[in-house]
Design an enzyme around this catalytic site. Structure first.
Site, PDB file in Angstrom:
ATOM      1  N   HIS A   1       7.647 -23.045 -18.209  1.00 19.41           N
ATOM      2  CA  HIS A   1       6.481 -22.334 -18.986  1.00 19.41           C
ATOM      3  C   HIS A   1       7.469 -21.513 -19.871  1.00 19.41           C
ATOM      4  CE1 HIS A   1       5.470 -18.869 -16.140  1.00 19.41           C
ATOM      5  NE2 HIS A   1       6.484 -18.443 -17.097  1.00 19.41           N
TER       6      HIS A   1
ATOM      7  N   ASN B   1       9.250 -23.262 -13.881  1.00 21.17           N
ATOM      8  CA  ASN B   1       8.575 -24.412 -13.920  1.00 21.17           C
ATOM      9  C   ASN B   1       8.630 -24.699 -15.746  1.00 21.17           C
ATOM     10  OD1 ASN B   1       6.587 -22.564 -15.238  1.00 21.17           O
ATOM     11  ND2 ASN B   1       5.011 -23.127 -14.225  1.00 21.17           N
TER      12      ASN B   1
HETATM   13  P1  PGA Z   1      11.250 -13.657 -16.059  1.00 18.98           P
HETATM   14  O1  PGA Z   1       9.919 -14.352 -16.541  1.00 18.98           O
HETATM   15  O2  PGA Z   1      11.962 -12.949 -17.036  1.00 18.98           O
HETATM   16  O3  PGA Z   1      10.690 -12.355 -14.996  1.00 18.98           O
HETATM   17  O4  PGA Z   1      12.094 -14.313 -14.971  1.00 18.98           O
HETATM   18  C1  PGA Z   1      10.164 -15.218 -17.324  1.00 18.98           C
HETATM   19  C2  PGA Z   1       9.191 -16.081 -17.659  1.00 18.98           C
HETATM   20  O5  PGA Z   1       8.117 -16.211 -16.580  1.00 18.98           O
HETATM   21  O6  PGA Z   1       8.543 -16.461 -18.645  1.00 18.98           O
END
Ligand code: PGA
Length: 244
Positions: free
Chosen positions: A138, A136
């Site tokens: 973030h 999303n």
């Molecule tokens: P992920 O998460 O590295 O486990 O994909 C990234 C995030 O949510 O900032």
């Protein structure tokens, strides 16, 4: 922004570790901004290897992490402190007292947040900040919404983040609903930012970061205003952002 497309996750990790190594070589007492999640794990593995081969020395390095779940203590295997110890700190010659992560158990979270920002400033600011990105958009736990917050703060996790992170917990009910996170202003103060992403579910968010408008609906788009951001993505994302 500098976009680098490499073949796969392993190449992302190699390049990101090399970038960090170059900074440490130039500045042996650098301040590293670190992240949790699946994305940086490969980078940490390479850094551990380099440390074992005496290619990098962490004895004077200090680290600050982006965030921590509220309510989890550091011995909890789901806490980000535990994650960092397991995935990096326990395997390199860093002094634990030089590694900083917000305290998710702080009684006064507002004070903890202020102290965390003050600490980062006192250290002289972050030389390089590693970032993953949520589907999303973030970064850290700065979730999409109407407003973005500059300093470290307590925040509610988005439903999609709770869903995504439930893979690390026994059930979705166990995922904390709040976290203490560095804010976007603090992240933007980093001297250099390295954003890593792989896999097709990150392509839309990355495309917006590269060529969309700056919007609180995708907090990572703020990075367009930073003067030294490198984005490293795999070929899957590279193809999707070119073709859509
Ligand atoms: P992920 O998460 O590295 O486990 O994909 C990234 C995030 O949510 O900032």
């Amino acid at each position: 922004m500098n976009l680098i497309i490499v073949n796969n996750y392993d190449e992302i990790s190699k390049l990101s570790a090399k970038t960090i190594k170059d900074i440490i070589t130039r500045k042996p007492n650098a301040i590293l901004g670190l992240a949790t999640g699946s994305t940086p794990v490969g980078t940490y593995k390479k850094l551990i290897e380099m440390n074992k081969n005496n290619e990098i020395d962490f004895s004077e390095i200090k680290t600050v992490n982006l965030d921590e779940y509220a309510g989890l203590n550091e011995k909890d295997t789901k806490s980000y402190r535990y994650f960092m110890n397991e995935n990096l700190f326990n395997h390199i010659n860093i002094r634990k007292e030089n590694t900083f992560i917000p305290n998710g158990l702080a009684k006064n979270i507002e004070e903890e947040a202020k102290n965390y920002d003050r600490k980062i400033d006192e250290l002289g600011g972050i030389d390089i900040q590693i970032l993953g990105i949520g589907d999303n958009g973030h970064i850290a736990f700065n979730e999409p919404g109407d407003v973005l917050i500059s300093g470290t703060h307590l925040t509610n996790l988005a439903e999609s983040t709770i869903n995504a992170n439930s893979r690390f917990f026994n059930s979705i009910e166990e995922v904390p609903k709040t976290a203490i996170t560095m804010g976007l202003g603090q992240i933007m103060k980093s001297k250099k930012i390295l954003l890593l992403a792989h896999g097709e579910n990150k392509a839309k968010a990355i495309k917006e970061v590269i060529s969309g408008k700056i919007t609180s609906k995708n907090p990572a788009t703020m990075l367009q205003m930073h003067k030294d951001v490198t984005i490293i993505v795999d070929r899957t994302i590279g193809n999707l952002i070119k073709n859509n």
